[in-house]
Design a protein around this motif. Structure first.
Motif, mmCIF file in Angstrom:
data_model
loop_
_atom_site.group_PDB
_atom_site.id
_atom_site.type_symbol
_atom_site.label_atom_id
_atom_site.label_comp_id
_atom_site.label_asym_id
_atom_site.label_seq_id
_atom_site.Cartn_x
_atom_site.Cartn_y
_atom_site.Cartn_z
ATOM 1 N N HIS A 139 1.414 -26.662 -17.092
ATOM 2 C CA HIS A 139 2.741 -26.719 -16.465
ATOM 3 C C HIS A 139 3.426 -27.967 -16.998
ATOM 4 C CE1 HIS A 139 5.254 -26.957 -12.550
ATOM 5 N NE2 HIS A 139 5.716 -25.978 -13.291
ATOM 6 N N THR A 140 4.413 -27.800 -17.863
ATOM 7 C CA THR A 140 4.865 -28.936 -18.647
ATOM 8 C C THR A 140 6.377 -29.107 -18.692
ATOM 9 O OG1 THR A 140 4.886 -29.845 -20.901
ATOM 10 C CG2 THR A 140 4.671 -27.464 -20.690
ATOM 11 N N SER A 141 6.790 -30.362 -18.734
ATOM 12 C CA SER A 141 8.202 -30.671 -18.955
ATOM 13 C C SER A 141 8.467 -30.909 -20.432
ATOM 14 C CB SER A 141 8.604 -31.914 -18.150
ATOM 15 O OG SER A 141 7.803 -33.023 -18.501
ATOM 16 N N LEU A 142 7.442 -30.759 -21.277
ATOM 17 C CA LEU A 142 7.604 -30.939 -22.714
ATOM 18 C C LEU A 142 8.428 -29.814 -23.310
ATOM 19 C CD1 LEU A 142 3.937 -31.928 -23.631
ATOM 20 C CD2 LEU A 142 5.919 -33.424 -23.765
ATOM 21 N N SER A 143 9.075 -30.115 -24.431
ATOM 22 C CA SER A 143 9.834 -29.112 -25.155
ATOM 23 C C SER A 143 8.937 -27.947 -25.536
ATOM 24 C CB SER A 143 10.438 -29.737 -26.414
ATOM 25 O OG SER A 143 10.910 -28.738 -27.286
ATOM 26 N N GLY A 144 9.496 -26.746 -25.568
ATOM 27 C CA GLY A 144 8.702 -25.559 -25.844
ATOM 28 C C GLY A 144 8.376 -25.316 -27.300
ATOM 29 N N VAL A 145 8.849 -26.165 -28.225
ATOM 30 C CA VAL A 145 8.706 -25.898 -29.653
ATOM 31 C C VAL A 145 7.252 -25.743 -30.067
ATOM 32 C CG1 VAL A 145 9.140 -26.801 -31.962
ATOM 33 C CG2 VAL A 145 10.832 -27.145 -30.162
ATOM 34 N N PHE A 146 6.375 -26.639 -29.563
ATOM 35 C CA PHE A 146 4.991 -26.631 -30.012
ATOM 36 C C PHE A 146 4.028 -25.975 -29.032
ATOM 37 C CE2 PHE A 146 7.067 -30.515 -31.630
ATOM 38 C CZ PHE A 146 7.045 -30.222 -32.985
#
Length: 310
Positions: free
Chosen positions: A267-274
Motif C-alpha cells: 500500500h504505497t504513496s509512491l509513483s506507480g511507474v515502477f
C-alpha cells in the motif's frame, strides 16, 4: 523506451536490498532534511507563483509547470516553523504522493545519497505526537530528518475516509467480523486511515509500525506453530519504513516456507511507474495507491470472497 526501461531496471536493483535514495535539502537553517527520490519528479528554481484566494495558509500559490497547474507548499510553514524566511532564490521539489502532484518550497537542495533502510530509524521517543517526522538518520555526523509528508498533506488537503455505499454488502461484513488483517505503516496518519477503513469493512486490525517489527511478529507466530496465512486474511504494508522497507519485508516472508503463503498487498504513496516491476520482483500479490478507501475496501472484500470459496 529503452531509456525508461534502463531507469526501471536500475531502480529495481534496490528492491529487496533494503536500500533507498534520499534527496537532501534544507529549509532556513543548517538542518538537513531528506525525501525519498522515488517521490521526486524534478527539482527546479521556484517559478513565478499565482496566489489563490482562500487557499490553505501553507499553500504559497500555484505554478504552471510543463503544462500542469501545481500547488506549491511552503514546507517550513507546514512543519510549524513559520514561512520560509530566505525566499531570494528558493527551490521547488516537485513530488508525487498518493497519485497527486505538488511542489514543496525549500531553501536549498543538496545532493542525493544512497542509504540502507537499517540506517533509518523512527523518531526518538519523547518527541511527542505533534511532530512532523516519520524517521531520522545520520550522515557525516549530522542528523537528517525525514518529514511525514502524508501528515502534512492530510492537514492541507484531507482525503475522504468514507467507503461508498455498496462496496461492502451485509453478507461480506458478517463474514469479515471473524477475520483479521495485519497492517504495517510508519506514518501514524496512514495507520489510522487504514484501520478506520478496514474496521468499517468489519475485520479486526492488528497495526505495526515498520517492517522489522512486522517480521519479528510473524516469526514469533510461526515459532509458536501458527500459520500467518491462517491467522490473517492478508497483510497490507507500506513500502517506505525505517529499519526495514516493505519490499524487504515481503522478500523475507516469501523466502520462509512457514509464512510464504501470506497474502500481501503493498500500500504505497509512491509513483506507480515502477510498481509492477517491483511487486513482481519481491513476490507481493498486489499493490495499491494510497489513500483510496473504496479501492482498499474492495481489495479486502475480494479477498474475503476468495477465502470463502477456498
Amino acid at each position: 523506451m529503452a531509456g525508461v526501461m534502463d531507469s526501471v531496471n536500475q531502480r529495481t536493483q534496490l528492491v529487496g536490498q533494503n536500500r533507498l535514495e534520499l534527496l537532501l535539502f534544507r529549509l532556513d537553517g543548517p538542518q538537513l532534511y531528506g525525501i525519498n527520490v522515488f517521490k521526486v519528479r524534478e527539482v527546479l528554481q521556484c517559478p513565478k507563483l499565482t496566489v489563490m484566494p482562500k487557499s490553505h495558509p501553507v499553500v504559497c500559490g500555484v505554478a504552471s509547470i510543463r503544462g500542469a497547474t501545481i500547488p506549491i507548499l511552503d514546507l517550513a510553514m507546514a512543519t510549524g516553523s513559520g514561512a520560509l524566511k530566505d525566499q531570494s532564490s528558493p527551490f521547488v521539489i516537485i513530488t508525487e504522493y498518493n497519485t497527486k502532484t505538488q511542489g514543496f518550497l525549500v531553501g536549498a537542495v543538496e545532493r542525493i545519497v544512497n542509504m540502507n533502510w537499517e540506517e533509518i530509524h523512527p523518531p526518538p521517543k519523547g518527541t511527542g505526537r505533534d511532530h512532523y517526522l516519520t524517521a531520522v538518520t545520520r550522515l557525516d555526523n549530522q542528523l537528517v530528518e525525514i518529514i511525514d509528508v502524508e501528515k502534512i498533506l492530510s492537514e492541507v488537503s484531507p482525503s475522504s475516509e468514507s467507503i461508498s455505499q455498496g462496496v461492502v454488502d451485509v453478507d461480506t461484513h458478517t463474514k469479515a467480523v471473524s477475520l483479521r488483517v495485519l497492517t504495517v505503516d510508519d506514518s501514524s496518519v496512514a495507520r489510522k486511515q487504514v484501520s478506520r477503513c478496514l474496521q468499517t469493512v468489519g475485520v479486526e486490525v492488528v497495526s505495526l509500525n515498520d517492517g522489522r517489527q512486522a517480521l519479528e511478529y510473524l516469526r514469533k507466530l510461526v515459532d509458536e506453530g501458527k500459520d500467518p496465512s491462517e491467522e490473517f486474511l492478508m497483510m497490507i504494508s507500506d513500502i517506505e519504513m525505517p529499519e526495514m522497507d516493505g519490499y524487504t519485508l515481503t522478500s523475507e516472508i516469501r523466502s520462509d516456507p512457514r509464512m510464504q503463503n501470506l497474502h500481501i498487498i503493498l500500500h504505497t504513496s509512491l509513483s506507480g511507474v515502477f510498481n509492477q516491476a517491483m511487486v513482481k520482483k519481491v513476490g507481493a500479490n498486489d499493490f495499491l495507491a494510497k489513500f483510496r478507501p473504496d479501492d482498499l475496501a474492495s481489495r479486502v472484500v475480494d479477498r474475503i470472497k476468495e477465502a470463502d470459496h477456498s
